[in-house]
Design a protein around this motif. Structure first.
Motif: not given
Length: 620
Positions: A126-127, A129, A548, A552, A563-565, A582, A609, A611
């Motif tokens: 994570e993330p 990308d 989400w 992380t 972290r998202w991206g 995402e 996660s 995502w």
């Protein structure tokens, strides 16, 4: 990978136009041939080692790192960007009541695909990308650390393919023997309409044998399709980027002996494929400036044994411009800048270099005489100039989310749940957890209709006076450095983050991003984009189904940032724009999360996660 950066430049001035550093010529190393094949999905739902110890991006205040799911990170990427008091105005946008441009879309790769590909011999990443490229009736999507190939209707033709297998390496982690394969990160993809070939790149960090330790050497793996069909054979090349004098690289004097070619991205003109990296010390502190690599496109497509490579060290003091995330432009329709013997344009931003975290300048880079890359590579030249734009700023806050079911968070909060099922003490979080937005680095750049188009995330003031994230956009005349159009896209009640754009050759485009806020679960959004009207209203391509809920930002798991991206992706194909953003595609309750097979909620997520990615088709 993505770093956080602070380089104080208060006493430094930059020339309005500066000649770049002397180029260095290199040779690519041709490797094997690969054909993408779907790898089996499976493995234990949770193991005692979920993060790659070398890549768990820890900070000084992220805990002691001595846990079972990940260890103290080896790679040092913990520089911090500037801080500021925020901007005074909010960008202008409204939520559209309809989305007539949206034709269709489908869910792309998700965390379940990533973690359980190759029989589960993967780490939790994570993330994700985002790498997306489109052409010849195919869609190639790549995230950390898997790849899939679809037809235009969204039917998965191949995938998930773990990237270690695609590039011909052992598994990321062999959970039977404990052997480590190379550590792969930061995928990007490009379909070149001119040559009808696909190009895919990753950063690969070599191990010391089969142990978790890194050897220090690292390289860009470059996969080039042998035909216009990405499901067929690809040729693999390796470009060493440790830049310490070994393997034919120059010596840039990075701390502890090895540089790191972080955050690679791809662009192209008629004659060359361009790869750029942010150069950090691998085992110690220090940022050494962006690197720009030009590689003979003809030689790559022909499968030559050693294509010419020209390297410009944009961190060289002679450049006299701040070089960070210098993003090369792509062209969707094979239209390139022909001036000066062939020219590739690149854009970068500089707010991260200043203590206050604001700037009203972006930087226009050009590499000229690219037609000589095969015959006289040392004749290529680098130039850079400053472009004045509206003030933008590094976003200062985390993005709040709409409340909802978040079973990983809920398990940590429920007495006995985390110790029993995850092996960790209980932690009670506020509801819901916030997630990180992007900094203000440049995102994907397009050369279309004779113009350069780019976006970056910027701090904005929301309607309630709090800070949030919006998307600053730019349309630049690359010949004069003038600005055709420039503005900020933002909503009063939600963050727009990881904005990226693609533009058709007629000059019509789309900005894609994630929409998230107190009233929005992370959703895939977009807005129209052109030089006359700027950015249009915000549309939702696919609404998020839940908050989400990733690992992380949780203590014990090695990274204090939720972290998202790192980046999004979009691609133009004729009058069609494809976007990949995402978002959260599926909801899951704690009861469903604890129903066997554990943590997978019907194959929609993993233990750590939830995502997912959304691929959307928009007709212009």
């Amino acid at each position: 990978m993505k770093t956080r950066l602070l380089i104080a430049l208060a006493a430094m001035t930059f020339a309005t136009c500066a000649m770049g550093a002397t180029p260095v010529t290199l040779k690519l190393q041709k490797g094997t041939t690969t054909v993408p094949h779907t790898t089996p999905v499976g493995g234990a739902p949770l193991t005692s080692l979920e993060q790659d110890p070398a890549m768990a991006a820890g900070d000084a205040d992220s805990g002691d790192g001595e846990d079972d799911l990940g260890g103290e990170p080896v790679v040092n990427r913990t520089l911090h960007h500037g801080h500021h008091g925020g901007l005074n105005s909010m960008g202008h946008a409204t939520r559209a009541k309809s989305h007539p441009e949206l034709k269709d879309g489908f869910e792309g790769l998700n965390f379940h695909d990533q973690r359980y590909a190759n029989g589960g011999n993967q780490f939790s990443v994570e993330p994700p990308d985002q790498g997306l490229c489109v052409g010849n009736g195919f869609i190639v999507e790549s995230v950390n650390d898997v790849l899939a190939i679809y037809d235009r209707a969204g039917n998965e033709l191949v995938g998930p393919v773990d990237l270690n297998t695609f590039y011909g390496y052992p598994a990321a982690i062999n959970r039977t023997t404990g052997a480590y394969g190379p550590s792969i990160t930061d995928p990007s993809c490009y379909y070149d309409a001119d040559t009808r070939r696909w190009f895919h790149i990753v950063l690969t960090l070599d191990r010391a044998g089969t142990s978790s330790a890194l050897s220090g050497t690292n390289h860009l793996d470059i996969a080039v399709s042998q035909t216009a069909d990405p499901t067929g054979a690809w040729t693999i090349y390796q470009l060493p980027v440790q830049n310490n004098g070994s393997d034919g690289t120059p010596d840039h004097g990075c701390t502890a002996g090895f540089c790191l070619g972080d955050y690679p991205h791809i662009g192209a003109d008629a004659n060359a494929i361009f790869l750029t990296t942010n150069e950090f010390a691998l085992f110690g502190p220090g940022f050494y400036g962006a690197q720009i690599y030009a590689i003979s496109k003809r030689a790559l497509v022909a499968g030559d044994a050693s294509p010419n490579v020209v390297l410009f060290n944009a961190g060289d003091p002679s450049v006299r411009a701040p070089a960070f995330t210098v993003w090369p432009a792509i062209s969707s329709g094979g239209q390139y800048a022909g001036a000066h013997g062939g020219t590739e344009y690149l854009l970068s931003s500089d707010a991260v270099f200043y203590d206050e975290g604001t700037s009203n300048t972006i930087w226009l880079w050009s590499v000229s005489h690219t037609s000589a890359i095969d015959s006289a590579p040392m004749s290529l030249t680098l130039d850079v100039s400053a472009v004045g734009v509206q003030t933008y700023a590094v976003p200062t806050s985390l993005a709040q989310q709409k409340p909802g079911d978040a079973p990983l968070r809920d398990c940590f909060a429920l007495t006995g749940c985390a110790p029993t099922y995850l092996g960790y003490p209980n932690i009670v979080y506020s509801t819901p957890r916030a997630l990180a937005v992007n900094d203000s680095r440049m995102q994907q750049v397009s050369f279309a209709n004779g113009k350069l188009w780019g976006t970056l995330d910027t701090d904005v003031l929301l309607g309630d006076g709090s800070h949030g994230s919006g998307v600053a956009w730019f349309v630049i005349d690359p010949k004069s450095g003038g600005v055709f159009a420039n503005g900020t896209l933002a909503l009063p009640d939600a963050n727009l983050t990881y904005g990226t754009s693609a533009v058709t050759q007629s000059g019509r485009g789309v900005i894609a991003f994630t929409v998230v806020g107190p009233n929005d679960w992370p959703s895939a959004g977009y807005a129209s984009f052109d030089a006359k009207h700027g950015a249009g209203d915000v549309h939702i391509a696919a609404a998020g189904a839940a908050p989400w809920d990733g690992f992380t930002g949780i203590p014990y798991l090695g990274d204090n940032r939720p972290r998202w991206g790192d980046y999004g992706a979009a691609a133009a194909e004729g009058n069609t724009i494809w976007t990949a953003s995402e978002y959260i595609a599926h909801a899951c309750t704690l009861a469903q999360y604890l129903t066997p097979p554990l943590f997978q909620c019907g194959g929609t997520r993993g233990a750590l996660s939830n995502w997912s990615t959304r691929i959307s088709r928009l007709q212009l």
